[in-house]
Scaffold this motif. Structure first.
Motif, PDB file in Angstrom:
ATOM      1  N   HIS A 103      -9.422   0.710   0.651  1.00 46.48           N
ATOM      2  CA  HIS A 103      -8.858  -0.465   1.320  1.00 46.48           C
ATOM      3  C   HIS A 103      -8.978  -1.607   0.318  1.00 46.48           C
ATOM      4  CE1 HIS A 103      -7.924  -3.663   4.008  1.00 46.48           C
ATOM      5  NE2 HIS A 103      -8.130  -2.993   5.121  1.00 46.48           N
ATOM      6  N   ALA A 139     -13.104  -1.421   0.407  1.00 44.84           N
ATOM      7  CA  ALA A 139     -13.670  -0.095   0.678  1.00 44.84           C
ATOM      8  C   ALA A 139     -13.209   0.880  -0.384  1.00 44.84           C
ATOM      9  CB  ALA A 139     -13.254   0.404   2.060  1.00 44.84           C
ATOM     10  N   CYS A 140     -14.146   1.720  -0.838  1.00 39.24           N
ATOM     11  CA  CYS A 140     -13.851   2.807  -1.772  1.00 39.24           C
ATOM     12  C   CYS A 140     -14.908   3.863  -1.505  1.00 39.24           C
ATOM     13  CB  CYS A 140     -13.906   2.309  -3.213  1.00 39.24           C
ATOM     14  SG  CYS A 140     -13.644   3.598  -4.462  1.00 39.24           S
ATOM     15  N   VAL A 189       0.833  -1.200   0.000  1.00 42.52           N
ATOM     16  CA  VAL A 189       0.000   0.000   0.000  1.00 42.52           C
ATOM     17  C   VAL A 189       0.869   1.252   0.000  1.00 42.52           C
ATOM     18  CG1 VAL A 189      -1.860   1.218   1.185  1.00 42.52           C
ATOM     19  CG2 VAL A 189      -1.832  -1.279   1.139  1.00 42.52           C
ATOM     20  N   GLN A 213      -5.394  -4.257  13.211  1.00 43.68           N
ATOM     21  CA  GLN A 213      -4.886  -2.995  12.678  1.00 43.68           C
ATOM     22  C   GLN A 213      -5.040  -1.831  13.650  1.00 43.68           C
ATOM     23  OE1 GLN A 213      -3.204  -3.027   9.474  1.00 43.68           O
ATOM     24  NE2 GLN A 213      -3.368  -5.140  10.201  1.00 43.68           N
ATOM     25  N   ARG A 229     -10.900   7.314   0.128  1.00 45.49           N
ATOM     26  CA  ARG A 229     -10.292   6.265   0.957  1.00 45.49           C
ATOM     27  C   ARG A 229     -10.465   4.925   0.258  1.00 45.49           C
ATOM     28  NH1 ARG A 229     -11.323   2.207   5.089  1.00 45.49           N
ATOM     29  NH2 ARG A 229     -13.577   2.348   4.776  1.00 45.49           N
ATOM     30  N   VAL A 257     -10.977   7.813  10.921  1.00 46.30           N
ATOM     31  CA  VAL A 257     -10.470   6.522  10.448  1.00 46.30           C
ATOM     32  C   VAL A 257      -9.012   6.351  10.852  1.00 46.30           C
ATOM     33  CG1 VAL A 257      -9.918   5.130   8.418  1.00 46.30           C
ATOM     34  CG2 VAL A 257     -12.084   6.370   8.521  1.00 46.30           C
ATOM     35  N   PHE A 311      -5.240   7.039   1.311  1.00 41.69           N
ATOM     36  CA  PHE A 311      -6.105   8.205   1.326  1.00 41.69           C
ATOM     37  C   PHE A 311      -5.580   9.208   0.297  1.00 41.69           C
ATOM     38  CE2 PHE A 311      -5.947   6.203   5.436  1.00 41.69           C
ATOM     39  CZ  PHE A 311      -7.261   6.181   5.885  1.00 41.69           C
ATOM     40  N   SER A 315      -0.287  -1.114  12.485  1.00 42.68           N
ATOM     41  CA  SER A 315      -0.782  -1.035  11.113  1.00 42.68           C
ATOM     42  C   SER A 315       0.127  -1.763  10.135  1.00 42.68           C
ATOM     43  CB  SER A 315      -0.915   0.429  10.685  1.00 42.68           C
ATOM     44  OG  SER A 315      -2.025   1.028  11.290  1.00 42.68           O
ATOM     45  N   LYS A 346      -2.730  -0.692   5.834  1.00 39.54           N
ATOM     46  CA  LYS A 346      -3.303  -1.275   4.619  1.00 39.54           C
ATOM     47  C   LYS A 346      -4.305  -0.350   3.926  1.00 39.54           C
ATOM     48  CE  LYS A 346      -2.875  -5.956   6.524  1.00 39.54           C
ATOM     49  NZ  LYS A 346      -3.597  -7.209   6.827  1.00 39.54           N
ATOM     50  N   GLN A 347      -4.416   0.886   4.398  1.00 41.25           N
ATOM     51  CA  GLN A 347      -5.372   1.818   3.816  1.00 41.25           C
ATOM     52  C   GLN A 347      -4.663   3.001   3.183  1.00 41.25           C
ATOM     53  OE1 GLN A 347      -9.044   2.574   5.906  1.00 41.25           O
ATOM     54  NE2 GLN A 347      -8.474   1.185   7.567  1.00 41.25           N
TER      55      GLN A 347
END
Length: 348
Positions: A67, A187-188, A7, A237, A65, A199, A55, A241, A52-53
């Motif tokens: 994931h 997630a989007c 990521v 997480q 955002r 978040v 932005f 993270s 793992k996210q």
């Protein structure tokens, strides 16, 4: 599932190719049409990864955002400028103590107890058996298509731009020279700044962003309060993270920690060493694009390991094979609905 190093690498590609440019957004499959319309035509102003996210910020104050989850992937296409600062000549990584990605070169981080895994002086580009090491793509812009997910690889040379969307593309980001297509994310969504802060504040420390003593202490304190098994805590997480199934298995073996040990049973010293080793391995993953966790490799052995995943790890996916240290067969079991690999002798 893509782990933290992947990521961070993807986010750096957005920083290199999209930040500062006006971006068109669309949803070829139609499922994200409303969200794409909120961001369409705005300038991307920031790209951040936390664990793992990722932005992506735009000049209207809104964020995208993403994931990737188990099946998500990004396809970059066009005149792609690969991030030359992902790996400098000495393999050292840029870091920052802010919640963002610093593209400048800085000092590397490594465990005081872990052996040399090649992070101190990385050799040149090495392609594995699947052609997956994006170091070969670093350099001048080339009109190509690159898939970035848990692994990454160049798919083909691009004849026309922009390419037609392939498959179920949730969202396409497009500039005059580069496109990025997202498929299969968990997630989007579009968030405002307050939602982004909420978040991020739920996520545990990420040593690529904050490798300060305070971040280390936060990790140590959180783990030592919990009766939960360390093998589960490392995948949580909110505790730390970026760690996924591969890094969990490898970190615990390198530390000789039993994955079933309760967090509160572990010494402060062992947890500090675990944090430092995670910072070290994560930096290598970001630099090379591979989850290289083997110790004390000479140049020839390092190249062999980079070419073959089976030679890259101590215990991951080695169930039934002899431990590289003691010869005991590696055990496979389930923990937290994921496969867990460990040596019942070395990690007793």
């Amino acid at each position: 599932m893509p782990e933290g190093h992947s990521v961070h690498r993807i986010t750096r590609q957005f920083a290199r190719n999209f930040v500062g440019r006006r971006v068109s957004l669309s949803s070829p499959q139609g499922r994200f049409a409303a969200g794409a319309a909120q961001l369409d035509g705005h300038v991307m102003t920031d790209a951040r990864a936390v664990g793992k996210q990722m932005f992506l910020e735009f000049d209207n104050g809104l964020w995208l955002r993403v994931h990737l989850g188990m099946y998500g992937a990004w396809d970059f296409a066009g005149d792609i400028i690969m991030d030359a600062t992902i790996a400098s000549s000495n393999g050292r990584m840029g870091q920052t103590n802010q919640r963002g990605t610093d593209l400048s070169a800085g000092s590397d981080t490594r465990s005081d107890t872990a052996g040399d895994t090649g992070g101190g002086s990385l050799p040149g580009p090495v392609l594995d058996s699947a052609g997956e090491n994006s170091l070969h793509s670093i350099g001048a812009p080339r009109r190509t298509r690159v898939r970035m997910a848990e692994q990454e690889r160049e798919i083909d040379q691009l004849e026309t731009f922009p390419p037609e969307p392939v498959g179920q593309v949730r969202v396409r980001l497009l500039t005059d020279t580069v496109s990025a297509d997202l498929r299969g994310p968990t997630a989007c969504e579009v968030l405002d700044p307050a939602q982004v802060d909420a978040v991020m504040n739920r996520l545990g420390p990420d040593p690529q962003l904050d490798d300060t003593p305070e971040a280390e202490q936060r990790f140590v304190d959180t783990v030592r309060k919990k009766p939960t098994r360390i093998g589960l805590l490392l995948m949580d997480q909110s505790v730390v993270s970026g760690i996924g199934n591969v890094y969990r298995a490898e970190l615990l073996f390198r530390a000789r920690i039993n994955p079933h040990a309760p967090g509160k049973s572990l010494s402060e010293e062992s947890l500090r060493a675990l944090w430092r080793d995670w910072a070290h391995l994560l930096a290598i993953g970001v630099a090379t694009g591979q989850m290289m966790t083997m110790d004390d490799l000479g140049a020839d052995a390092y190249v062999l390991a980079m070419k073959n995943r089976a030679d890259r790890h101590w215990v991951y996916k080695r169930e039934g094979l002899p431990c590289r240290v003691c010869g005991t067969h590696i055990t496979l079991e389930e923990m937290g609905a994921r496969k867990l690999y460990y040596c019942p002798s070395c990690q007793a």
